[in-house]
Every structure is written in structure tokens, then in C-alpha cells.
Design a protein around this motif. Structure first.
Motif, PDB file in Angstrom:
ATOM      1  N   THR A 129       0.972  -1.351   0.111  1.00  0.00           N
ATOM      2  CA  THR A 129      -0.063  -0.024   0.063  1.00  0.00           C
ATOM      3  C   THR A 129       0.890   1.224  -0.202  1.00  0.00           C
ATOM      4  OG1 THR A 129      -1.615  -1.158   1.133  1.00  0.00           O
ATOM      5  CG2 THR A 129      -1.680   1.251   1.306  1.00  0.00           C
ATOM      6  N   LEU A 130       1.755   1.022   0.872  1.00  0.00           N
ATOM      7  CA  LEU A 130       2.888   2.327   0.758  1.00  0.00           C
ATOM      8  C   LEU A 130       3.524   2.525  -0.492  1.00  0.00           C
ATOM      9  CD1 LEU A 130       4.276   1.795   4.547  1.00  0.00           C
ATOM     10  CD2 LEU A 130       2.674   3.443   3.711  1.00  0.00           C
ATOM     11  N   ALA A 131       3.808   1.372  -1.116  1.00  0.00           N
ATOM     12  CA  ALA A 131       4.491   1.673  -2.531  1.00  0.00           C
ATOM     13  C   ALA A 131       3.610   2.119  -3.439  1.00  0.00           C
ATOM     14  CB  ALA A 131       5.051   0.280  -3.027  1.00  0.00           C
ATOM     15  N   ALA A 132       2.302   1.869  -3.324  1.00  0.00           N
ATOM     16  CA  ALA A 132       1.199   2.341  -4.107  1.00  0.00           C
ATOM     17  C   ALA A 132       1.168   3.729  -3.892  1.00  0.00           C
ATOM     18  CB  ALA A 132      -0.154   1.593  -3.999  1.00  0.00           C
ATOM     19  N   ILE A 133       1.009   4.091  -2.754  1.00  0.00           N
ATOM     20  CA  ILE A 133       0.868   5.602  -2.576  1.00  0.00           C
ATOM     21  C   ILE A 133       2.436   6.386  -3.189  1.00  0.00           C
ATOM     22  CG2 ILE A 133       0.841   7.447  -0.548  1.00  0.00           C
ATOM     23  CD1 ILE A 133      -0.599   5.180   1.179  1.00  0.00           C
ATOM     24  N   ARG A 134       3.446   5.844  -2.915  1.00  0.00           N
ATOM     25  CA  ARG A 134       4.438   6.432  -3.321  1.00  0.00           C
ATOM     26  C   ARG A 134       4.483   6.763  -4.784  1.00  0.00           C
ATOM     27  NH1 ARG A 134       7.520   4.121   0.570  1.00  0.00           N
ATOM     28  NH2 ARG A 134       7.900   2.209  -0.759  1.00  0.00           N
ATOM     29  N   LEU A 135       4.245   5.437  -5.467  1.00  0.00           N
ATOM     30  CA  LEU A 135       4.082   5.700  -6.983  1.00  0.00           C
ATOM     31  C   LEU A 135       3.171   6.479  -7.412  1.00  0.00           C
ATOM     32  CD1 LEU A 135       4.972   4.253  -9.795  1.00  0.00           C
ATOM     33  CD2 LEU A 135       3.219   2.862  -9.452  1.00  0.00           C
ATOM     34  N   THR A 136       1.935   6.810  -7.095  1.00  0.00           N
ATOM     35  CA  THR A 136       0.920   7.559  -7.495  1.00  0.00           C
ATOM     36  C   THR A 136       1.423   9.044  -7.243  1.00  0.00           C
ATOM     37  OG1 THR A 136      -0.923   6.247  -6.929  1.00  0.00           O
ATOM     38  CG2 THR A 136      -1.302   8.410  -6.689  1.00  0.00           C
ATOM     39  N   LEU A 137       2.268   9.487  -6.197  1.00  0.00           N
ATOM     40  CA  LEU A 137       2.759  10.647  -5.907  1.00  0.00           C
ATOM     41  C   LEU A 137       3.711  11.023  -7.051  1.00  0.00           C
ATOM     42  CD1 LEU A 137       2.989  10.787  -1.803  1.00  0.00           C
ATOM     43  CD2 LEU A 137       1.307  11.852  -3.615  1.00  0.00           C
ATOM     44  N   THR A 138       4.670   9.820  -7.135  1.00  0.00           N
ATOM     45  CA  THR A 138       5.690  10.053  -8.189  1.00  0.00           C
ATOM     46  C   THR A 138       5.205  10.388  -9.540  1.00  0.00           C
ATOM     47  OG1 THR A 138       7.035   8.387  -6.917  1.00  0.00           O
ATOM     48  CG2 THR A 138       7.767   8.939  -9.158  1.00  0.00           C
ATOM     49  N   VAL A 139       4.105   9.373  -9.958  1.00  0.00           N
ATOM     50  CA  VAL A 139       3.558   9.587 -11.299  1.00  0.00           C
ATOM     51  C   VAL A 139       3.126  11.072 -11.341  1.00  0.00           C
ATOM     52  CG1 VAL A 139       1.585   8.978 -12.910  1.00  0.00           C
ATOM     53  CG2 VAL A 139       3.338   7.235 -11.850  1.00  0.00           C
ATOM     54  N   ALA A 140       1.875  11.688 -10.653  1.00  0.00           N
ATOM     55  CA  ALA A 140       1.385  12.796 -10.542  1.00  0.00           C
ATOM     56  C   ALA A 140       2.606  13.879 -10.576  1.00  0.00           C
ATOM     57  CB  ALA A 140       0.563  13.165  -9.428  1.00  0.00           C
ATOM     58  N   GLY A 141       3.510  13.628  -9.793  1.00  0.00           N
ATOM     59  CA  GLY A 141       4.781  14.679  -9.737  1.00  0.00           C
ATOM     60  C   GLY A 141       5.501  14.757 -11.002  1.00  0.00           C
ATOM     61  N   ILE A 142       5.376  13.902 -12.022  1.00  0.00           N
ATOM     62  CA  ILE A 142       5.957  13.956 -13.093  1.00  0.00           C
ATOM     63  C   ILE A 142       5.062  14.664 -14.202  1.00  0.00           C
ATOM     64  CG2 ILE A 142       7.338  12.893 -14.888  1.00  0.00           C
ATOM     65  CD1 ILE A 142       8.323  10.732 -12.923  1.00  0.00           C
ATOM     66  N   ALA A 143       3.860  13.968 -14.164  1.00  0.00           N
ATOM     67  CA  ALA A 143       2.977  14.096 -15.200  1.00  0.00           C
ATOM     68  C   ALA A 143       2.354  15.718 -15.164  1.00  0.00           C
ATOM     69  CB  ALA A 143       1.688  13.262 -15.135  1.00  0.00           C
ATOM     70  N   VAL A 144       1.945  16.014 -13.808  1.00  0.00           N
ATOM     71  CA  VAL A 144       1.316  17.315 -13.697  1.00  0.00           C
ATOM     72  C   VAL A 144       2.420  18.419 -14.246  1.00  0.00           C
ATOM     73  CG1 VAL A 144       0.300  18.900 -12.159  1.00  0.00           C
ATOM     74  CG2 VAL A 144      -0.258  16.530 -11.761  1.00  0.00           C
ATOM     75  N   PRO A 145       3.596  18.492 -13.835  1.00  0.00           N
ATOM     76  CA  PRO A 145       4.532  19.519 -14.384  1.00  0.00           C
ATOM     77  C   PRO A 145       4.692  19.459 -15.896  1.00  0.00           C
ATOM     78  CG  PRO A 145       5.465  18.569 -12.388  1.00  0.00           C
ATOM     79  CD  PRO A 145       4.222  17.666 -12.895  1.00  0.00           C
TER      80      PRO A 145
END
Lengths: 288, 286
Positions: B62-78
Motif C-alpha cells: 500500500t505504501l509503495a502504491a501511495i509513493r508511486l501515485t505521488l511520483t507519477v502525478a509529480g512528473i505528469a502534472v508539471p
């Protein structure tokens, strides 16, 4: 910035001259990014399904499972969009016309389906409408099964599509000139007549646009649907799910073919929306 | 209002009975289809108490999933932020041929099913594609890895910032920029000190919606992710896996985090509309 196009003065110009810099940089970057992220991948899809022979394409299309999936997707999206037109217009009317405490909160909550991830909506709706869920239990008393069949799909698509209708109709409702209603009333029209003969016709292009947007979104929807649909082949299997299934079988050709058909139909919808809006602007002087 | 009087009712509103009926219908509909599903997420998540709730979140996958979601949004949004500003600058500040067509193309991802948004990358980079074998021989992983998830997310969130900024910047015109330039500011100075302050609330609004979708995307990401637990599972995908394993408390616990994100998004969005309505494209709600 590039001035080459503009400087080659005379008849044809790519753009009007301007003192503002950055045209070449921003347009160039935008086009490159658009091409890489959107256009090349979409072209790849069309290319892949064009690689199929006509007979193969027809075989995939005329496969009963494909046909049923398309029928389920388009049929449920159509019904859900109709439901949303009725209730979406009522919700918009209540928000625009009536004063009540918490009006802003109601207005804000309409956008919930835009903000809530589809998978979250999906498991929540499934839990609510399942035979042992809060709403499912009540419906069970009346012999209605609202989950794990096409009815469940319609419920999920009602959730997904509602804001499209409300947010399209609402701004046009806000613009309605009350004097028109007063005139109708002075001329002896009843309130029902005023609404059905004066207000609704003016709103109809916006309602149609909202319907089309909700319908188009519903056809492609995946996340909120698969948990409540039951996903029974031929019965409650939606077209996007069939694409996923074909992909998992490494049947890329079939996946691409179904996707191309869906895209073709979606673009027809988009064109239709644009035509309605153009017609609307000509007739009423404002877009929907 | 006039309906307080005994004899007269305003001719531009309905009789009280009709009014209350319409309101009741609207509220019941919203309660059944919007509010109840939202409330149910939190109730199901806390069904076995707060202890179980936190216990089910404290799981490496679950923690890995949270980290991945934050990473993906952190790249895609900018990425889409930069594109949105660039596209809006080109479209709003200049008159050029094919502008309407370009604007239509930018909206294209909205009319594509999420599943198809993922499919196009599978066809482009997958084993059966022209690129697939080459990527494999060079050890480059795109599909069933983070780059594929980022690409699919960028695709579905592509229009958000641009479509917020284009009408706003068109409305603002070019007068401010022309003034700055004529006073000797450079192009970048004009952008940083004149344009950016003018569009900041609209920009924030677009980023907010873009981020909500990026973190919540399911269909497109599902197709390209490969569903490897702890590696390529984003939060929405993890919700699906837990749910299909009948681990309902954990599924709804992760879902409640996403629902909380949606609520924060709605609140910030409403505040922005209330206070900066004029500085977000006028009268245009999402």
C-alpha cells in the motif's frame, strides 16, 4: 521567436504580425508535445487496425461478443444520459433559481464525479447497490436487482455523467432574461406553459450538448463500471472491458479494431456537438 | 420576495408546492447518486474501527502504491503545466492559421476512452510493435513499468491546464504584455512579472483538476501497468486488487485516501471560484 513566416510579407501569412515574442518557441513546443503524446500514439492505433484485412476487421466486428459489448456500452450510456438530462436539468434549476441554505455546497458537490477517482466510485456503488448493500436491500424488497447486471452499469454511468449535464445547462439558465418570463405571464401564460413553451426551447441546445457529453463519457467509461457490472460476457460486458480482455489474450488486432470503432463513434459525437453549438450560436447568439 | 404576500406570487417562479417538489427530487437524487457513495467509502473504511483502518494502510504494498501515485502525478502534472502555459501563450497571444483546429486537438484526449488511452501505448511499445523488440534488446522498459504509467497519465490529463488558461488569456488580451515590452522588458521578464501574476489563479485551478485526475486515473493506467504489486500498482489499481481479494476494509481504506483528496480538491476549487472567479476564466465552471 521566428519572424520568417510573417516577414515574407504579402498574401499568405501563417500569423498576424505581433510585437509579443515567443510564438515560435511556444507553438513549436506545443506542437511537438502534442504530436509525441497524442497524435503519434493515436495514429499507431489507426495504423494497427488498418493493418487488418477487411475480412479480419469484419470478423471482429460481427463477432457476437463484440456486438453485444458495443450494444451494452452504447445502450447503457444512452439510458444513463437520458436519466441525467431529466434530473440534471432539475438539479441545475434548483441551484440557479431557488434560495436555500447550503446552496453553494450543493453546487460544489455536483462536481464530485469529476474529482472522485472512478475506481473509488466503482467499489462504493457496488457496495451500496449489491443485494446486501444499503440501497440494494431496499430494492430487493421490490424485486429489483440493481447490481451485477446492465442496471448496475446504468447506475455507475448516471454517477459519472451528471455533472456534464448540470454544468452545460447551468450557465445558460443563469443567462435567461426574466423579462421574457414576465412577458409570458402578462400575456396570460401559466407557469407550466412558460416553462415548456418559452424556457425549455431556449435551453434545448444546451441540454442536447450536455446529453451528448454525458453519453460520450459513458460509452468510454471503465473504472466505475467494472465493479458493479458483473462483467458477464454477452450480457453486462462493456466494450472497454472487452478491449482489456483482448489485450490480455495478446490479441492486439482485435483490441485495436474495437478501439477504432469506438473512437470513430466518439468523433462522430464530437462533430455532432460542435455542429449543435455552431447552430446554437447562430440562432441564439451564445454557445452552450 | 413577493411570495411572502397573501395574494401575489412572483410570475417568474413556481407555486410553493412545485418548488418544494422539485427541490425534494433534486436533493433525493443527489443524495442517492453522489452523497451516499461518498459517505459509504468512509463508513466501509472504518467498519472495523480506526485501528484496523490504520493497520490496513500500514502495508508495504500500500505504501509503495501511495509513493508511486505521488511520483507519477509529480512528473505528469508539471509536464502538462509547461505544455498548458506554452499552448495557451501561442493560442491566446497570437492570431495564426489553424488555431481553432489546434484547440480542438488539445481537447481530443477528453473524448477518448481511458482504456484506449492506455491501449495506444501498448500498441506503440508492446511486444508486437515495431519499437518493441528494439526497446527490449536495449533493456529499456516502458510498458509494465513507471514510464508507461507516466505516459498514460500524461495522455489523460493532457488538456486540463491548457483548456483553463486559453480562454482566460484570450480574455486578458495582449495589452499588458505590449506595455511591458514597450517599456523595455525582455520576453521572459514580461512573462514572469506581467503574464504569470495575471494567470496564477487560473493556473492553480487547472493544476488542481489535472492533479486530481492524475492521481485518480484508473483505466488508462490499468492497461499499461502490468499490476505488479509493490512496483507498478498505483493507488486506484491497488484498490482494485484489494477489492478483488475481498479485503474490503483495506480496499476502502486506500479508497478513502483518494476520496479525501477529491474532497480537498472540491473545497479548494470552490474557494478559488468564490474568491477569484473573475481571474479564473470568467463564469466558466468545470
Amino acid at each position: 521567436m521566428t519572424t520568417s513566416a510573417a516577414a515574407s510579407s504579402g498574401r499568405w501569412r501563417l500569423r498576424q504580425p505581433s510585437v509579443i515574442p515567443g510564438f515560435g518557441l511556444t507553438l513549436g513546443f506545443s506542437l511537438a508535445y502534442l504530436t509525441l503524446i497524442i497524435l503519434i500514439p493515436l495514429a499507431g492505433l489507426v495504423w494497427r487496425s488498418a493493418g487488418l484485412s477487411g475480412a479480419e476487421f469484419l470478423a471482429i466486428l460481427s463477432d457476437q461478443r463484440t456486438l453485444n459489448a458495443l450494444k451494452v456500452s452504447f445502450g447503457t450510456a444512452f439510458i444513463a444520459a437520458l436519466v441525467n438530462v431529466v434530473f440534471g436539468v432539475i438539479v441545475a434549476w434548483v441551484i440557479v433559481r431557488y434560495e436555500f441554505p447550503g446552496r453553494r455546497i450543493v453546487d460544489a458537490i455536483v462536481d464530485l464525479p469529476f474529482a472522485l477517482p472512478t475506481a473509488v466510485a466503482g467499489i462504493s456503488l457496488a457496495a451500496l447497490y449489491a443485494p446486501n448493500g444499503w440501497i440494494g436491500q431496499v430494492l430487493n424488497l421490490f424485486g429489483i436487482k440493481a447490481a451485477f447486471n446492465p442496471t448496475g452499469i446504468v447506475i455507475a454511468l448516471i454517477f459519472i455523467g451528471l455533472p456534464f449535464v448540470v454544468r452545460t445547462v447551468q450557465p445558460i439558465m443563469e443567462e435567461i432574461d426574466r423579462e421574457v418570463e414576465e412577458a409570458a405571464a402578462t400575456l396570460g401564460a401559466g407557469r407550466f406553459q412558460t416553462i415548456s413553451r418559452i424556457l425549455l426551447p431556449g435551453l434545448s441546445p444546451a441540454i442536447l450538448t450536455g446529453f451528448a457529453l454525458a453519453f460520450a463519457r459513458g460509452v468510454g467509461e471503465y473504472g466505475s463500471v467494472i465493479f458493479i457490472a458483473g462483467n458477464i460476457p454477452y450480457v453486462s460486458e462493456i466494450a472497454p472491458l472487452l478491449i482489456v480482455i483482448r489485450l490480455e489474450e495478446f490479441n492486439y488486432g482485435a483490441a485495436a479494431a474495437i478501439a477504432t470503432i469506438m473512437l470513430g463513434l466518439s468523433f462522430a459525437m464530437l462533430l455532432f456537438i460542435n455542429l449543435v453549438q455552431a447552430w446554437n450560436r447562430r440562432r441564439y447568439g451564445h454557445g452552450a | 420576495m413577493a411570495h411572502r404576500s397573501f395574494r401575489l406570487r412572483s410570475p417568474t417562479t413556481e407555486a410553493p408546492l412545485a418548488r418544494y417538489t422539485l427541490m425534494a427530487v433534486a436533493f433525493l437524487f443527489l443524495a442517492l447518486f453522489l452523497i451516499l457513495p461518498l459517505v459509504a467509502v468512509f463508513i466501509e473504511a472504518f467498519r472495523k474501527g480506526a485501528g484496523e483502518f490504520f493497520l490496513s494502510l500500514d502495508d508495504p504494498d500500500t505504501l509503495a502504491a501511495i509513493r508511486l501515485t505521488l511520483t507519477v502525478a509529480g512528473i505528469a502534472v508539471p509536464l502538462n503545466l509547461v505544455f498548458g502555459v506554452a499552448a495557451a501563450w501561442a493560442i491566446a497571444k497570437f492570431e495564426f492559421k489553424g488555431k481553432a483546429f489546434l484547440t480542438t486537438l488539445i481537447d481530443l484526449p477528453f473524448s477518448v476512452s481511458p482504456v484506449i488511452s492506455g491501449l495506444v501505448y501498448v500498441l506503440l511499445f508492446g511486444a508486437g510493435s515495431a519499437l518493441g523488440p528494439w526497446l527490449k534488446s536495449h533493456g529499456i522498459e516502458i510498458l509494465f513499468a513507471v514510464p508507461g504509467i507516466v505516459l498514460a497519465t500524461v495522455f489523460v490529463t493532457f488538456p486540463f491546464v491548457a483548456r483553463e488558461l486559453i480562454p482566460l488569456m484570450q480574455e486578458q488580451g495582449t495589452g499588458d504584455e505590449e506595455a511591458a515590452l514597450s517599456l523595455g522588458a525582455s520576453g521572459w521578464q514580461t512573462f514572469w512579472y506581467v503574464t504569470l501574476p495575471n494567470i496564477k489563479w487560473g493556473l492553480l485551478y487547472g493544476v488542481l483538476l489535472c492533479n486530481a485526475r492524475a492521481m485518480g486515473e484508473f483505466g488508462a493506467v490499468s492497461v499499461v501497468s502490468g499490476h505488479i504489486r509493490g512496483l507498478t500498482n498505483t493507488m486506484p489499481l491497488h484498490v482494485e486488487i484489494l477489492y478483488n481479494e475481498y479485503n474490503f476494509v483495506a480496499a476502502f481504506a486506500v479508497a478513502s485516501l483518494l476520496a479525501a483528496l477529491a474532497l480537498v480538491t472540491l473545497v479548494v476549487k470552490t474557494v478559488l471560484e468564490l474568491h477569484y472567479g473573475a481571474e479564473i476564466a470568467a463564469g466558466r465552471k468545470h
